[in-house]
Design an enzyme around this catalytic site. Structure first.
Site, PDB file in Angstrom:
ATOM      1  N   HIS A 195       0.865  -1.180   0.000  1.00 58.55           N
ATOM      2  CA  HIS A 195       0.000   0.000   0.000  1.00 58.55           C
ATOM      3  C   HIS A 195       0.905   1.235   0.000  1.00 58.55           C
ATOM      4  CE1 HIS A 195      -2.826   2.885   1.851  1.00 58.55           C
ATOM      5  NE2 HIS A 195      -3.800   2.060   1.533  1.00 58.55           N
ATOM      6  N   GLN A 224      -4.513  -5.461   6.855  1.00 54.92           N
ATOM      7  CA  GLN A 224      -5.469  -6.492   6.448  1.00 54.92           C
ATOM      8  C   GLN A 224      -5.244  -7.786   7.234  1.00 54.92           C
ATOM      9  OE1 GLN A 224      -7.875  -5.623   4.488  1.00 54.92           O
ATOM     10  NE2 GLN A 224      -7.003  -3.677   3.831  1.00 54.92           N
TER      11      GLN A 224
HETATM   12  C1  PLP Z   1      -2.372  -3.035   3.561  1.00 54.69           C
HETATM   13  C2  PLP Z   1      -2.694  -1.657   4.021  1.00 54.69           C
HETATM   14  N1  PLP Z   1      -1.737  -0.906   4.575  1.00 54.69           N
HETATM   15  C3  PLP Z   1      -1.982   0.335   5.041  1.00 54.69           C
HETATM   16  C4  PLP Z   1      -3.226   0.900   4.947  1.00 54.69           C
HETATM   17  C5  PLP Z   1      -3.437   2.295   5.466  1.00 54.69           C
HETATM   18  O1  PLP Z   1      -4.321   2.306   6.519  1.00 54.69           O
HETATM   19  P1  PLP Z   1      -4.835   3.664   7.162  1.00 54.69           P
HETATM   20  O2  PLP Z   1      -5.255   4.538   6.029  1.00 54.69           O
HETATM   21  O3  PLP Z   1      -5.969   3.245   8.029  1.00 54.69           O
HETATM   22  O4  PLP Z   1      -3.705   4.248   7.937  1.00 54.69           O
HETATM   23  C6  PLP Z   1      -4.259   0.164   4.372  1.00 54.69           C
HETATM   24  C7  PLP Z   1      -5.603   0.738   4.224  1.00 54.69           C
HETATM   25  O5  PLP Z   1      -6.054   1.188   3.215  1.00 54.69           O
HETATM   26  C8  PLP Z   1      -3.986  -1.149   3.900  1.00 54.69           C
HETATM   27  O6  PLP Z   1      -4.958  -1.893   3.343  1.00 54.69           O
END
Ligand code: PLP
Lengths: 137, 409
Positions: B122, B202
């Site tokens: 991500h 996840q």
């Molecule tokens: C694998 C992964 N990492 C990081 C994030 C970032 O999460 P957040 O926006 O809640 O900090 C997400 C969410 O979209 C995710 O699915």
């Protein structure tokens, strides 16, 4: 020649004939299919409006006071909406466009497709049309 | 079946209608719905426990602090971390990763060092590392995935050098949905003196996570994807490392003493919890994790396995559909499917499905490098939670077929 407002009213009226969302989309998909083909060689980086969802290409030509728009998208519903926008704004004078408040877009009820808060090429397309018009006034 | 219906009653949002149709919520990987227990705790913290933490001696402050610190104990136990001070509360996975990128970076990363990230990360697990590398003159390297979406772990030993300080990998990618072999990765990295951060955004949702069994050095997740309030999150870090890392933010609560001549810092975990914390939100984590465990134990997750198999087969067998993240065995996959449909744009599909009452995700899913890897501008994703039913999955497949038909003309 009809005024910009008259054309907008017509487009809104046509579109409001469809009560059901899926019928609206059928209509837009049909418009999208019939949109004048956009030359492949014009699909350049500087004409590309990149969004998180669909990509939109916009080409502007200036003839005297008038602005002409051609556009395309890789998504068909967006292409249908482009067809509505191009139909309304292409060929109008820069002043007419610059003075328009674009509220007709809201009257179409396509806010979610056009909202600038969505990473959507269409919202940027409208912004670009307005900006270009302002520059050419 | 009865089970799932009972669980659904606990999640008020699931009873909503959109465009006059019952909401079919299949975007759980973006954010999950909240159970009443979480909403109740959230409200209770605002109505009856609202005071700033740690700072005052009065009764309400004491109650609020007790709730907050009990949550730390609950999260520690849930993750099977060794010490409570290894649990740092943050505003989410993104904040946790940025904290590590800064503080671990300050302590351990020098010019010419290397950080390794997987290709399926991500943006939250890419950009902070790019920023760190820029700041320190370090080098960012990439561990690829193969065409089926499997992480190329066999390439890991060759990518690790004596300068690799940290490897960052998702427990489960938010696009591919395949459980990565974290334990194996940790073993390889540790024998090369390289630390491991696991992005569990996840990974925390569908399985019990045991950080000691995984052996990772850092594990991060967001509350809002695992039924808790938004703006909550966790950083687990091995004590030994956290102790050597300087604070990320300076402010109230994170200090020992403050003098014009210099300041000393509070011990863990407060060292990393500067400023007023998410007083109302963080305590919902305890209830949320209880709900996650309860859904696993009540058999709802098993029912979900049936739904997962159904969707996998339907999507996999359709020659027009290209599925990203195809596991060797379905056990390695969570109920999350990203795919594209021939001649249909993901945005068009998502817009049409939306009008049929179905919430799905479309676009780059915050993983642009992975989109490039597969040569697409975006994908469509359905991600399920134990409160999703077989009927919903069937309705989704029918609706998808209808949408495709509209677009094909
Ligand atoms: C694998 C992964 N990492 C990081 C994030 C970032 O999460 P957040 O926006 O809640 O900090 C997400 C969410 O979209 C995710 O699915």
């Amino acid at each position: 020649m009809k005024t910009l407002q008259e054309i907008q009213a017509e487009v809104v009226e046509d579109f409001s004939m469809y009560d059901e969302w899926l019928d609206k989309y059928e209509y837009l998909i049909d418009l999208g299919r019939r949109l004048e083909p956009f030359p492949e060689e014009l699909k350049t980086e500087d004409r590309l409006i990149k969004g998180c969802q669909s990509r939109v290409w916009l080409d502007t030509t200036v003839e005297g006071e008038r602005l002409f728009f051609r556009a395309d998208s890789d998504a068909i519903i967006t292409k249908g909406i482009i067809s509505l926008l191009v139909g309304v704004y292409s060929g109008r004078t820069a002043r007419e466009i610059a003075e328009d408040d674009f509220s007709f877009v809201e009257r179409l009820g396509l806010r979610e497709n056009l909202s600038p808060t969505r990473a959507n090429g269409l919202a940027s397309m409208i912004a670009t049309i307005r900006e270009t018009a302002r520059k050419h006034c | 079946m009865m089970q799932v219906e009972k669980i659904r009653q606990e999640f008020p949002e699931l009873g909503e209608q959109v465009y006059g149709k019952p909401l079919v919520y299949l975007d759980n990987a973006a954010t999950s719905q909240r159970p009443r227990s979480v909403i109740r705790k959230w409200t209770e913290m605002s109505e009856r426990r609202n005071a700033n933490l740690h700072r005052a001696v009065h009764r309400i402050a004491d109650l609020a602090t007790t709730e907050y610190e009990a949550t730390r104990d609950a999260v520690r136990a849930y993750l099977n971390a060794e010490y409570r001070e290894e649990i740092i509360f943050t505003s989410g996975a993104t904040a946790s990763i940025n904290l590590v990128a800064f503080s671990f970076g300050e302590a351990f990363v020098r010019e010419g060092d290397e950080i390794l990230v997987s290709e399926a990360e991500h943006h939250s697990d890419i950009v902070p590392w790019q920023m760190l590398c820029q700041r320190k003159g370090a080098v960012l390297k990439v561990l690829p995935v193969d065409d089926s979406g499997r992480l190329c772990t066999e390439q890991l030993p060759a990518l690790l050098t004596p300068r690799t300080k940290l490897l960052c990998v998702a427990h489960i990618s938010n696009v591919l949905g395949i459980v990565n072999p974290v334990k194996e990765i940790v073993n390889i990295c540790h024998s090369n003196n390289c630390k491991v951060l696991v992005d569990g955004a996840q990974g925390i949702v569908h399985q019990r996570v045991d950080v000691r069994e995984l052996g990772c050095d850092f594990y991060v997740f967001s509350g809002h994807k695992v039924y808790a309030a938004p703006g909550t999150g966790v950083l687990y870090g091995r004590r030994e490392l956290l102790e050597q890392m300087p604070p990320y933010m300076g402010g109230g609560e994170m200090i020992g003493t403050v003098r014009w001549t210099g300041t000393t810092y509070a011990p863990l975990p407060q060292k990393f919890e500067a400023g007023t914390q998410n007083i109302a939100g963080t305590p919902t984590l305890r209830l949320a994790l209880e709900m996650a465990a309860q859904m696993r134990e009540s058999g709802a997750e098993q029912e979900l396995d049936r739904v997962k198999s159904f969707l996998f087969k339907q999507l996999q067998d359709n020659p027009k559909i290209r599925l990203y993240g195809v596991p060797d065995s379905l056990e390695q996959k969570i109920p999350l499917f990203s795919f594209s449909v021939e001649h249909c744009h993901h945005e068009d599909l998502a817009l049409i499905l939306d009008k049929m009452g179905i919430a799905v995700r479309s676009g780059q899913m915050c993983a642009e490098p992975l989109m490039d890897r597969f040569g697409v501008t975006g994908m469509l994703r359905v991600s399920l939670a134990p409160y999703n039913t077989m009927a919903e999955a069937e309705y989704f497949m029918e609706s998808l077929a209808r949408a495709v038909k509209m677009l094909e003309g």
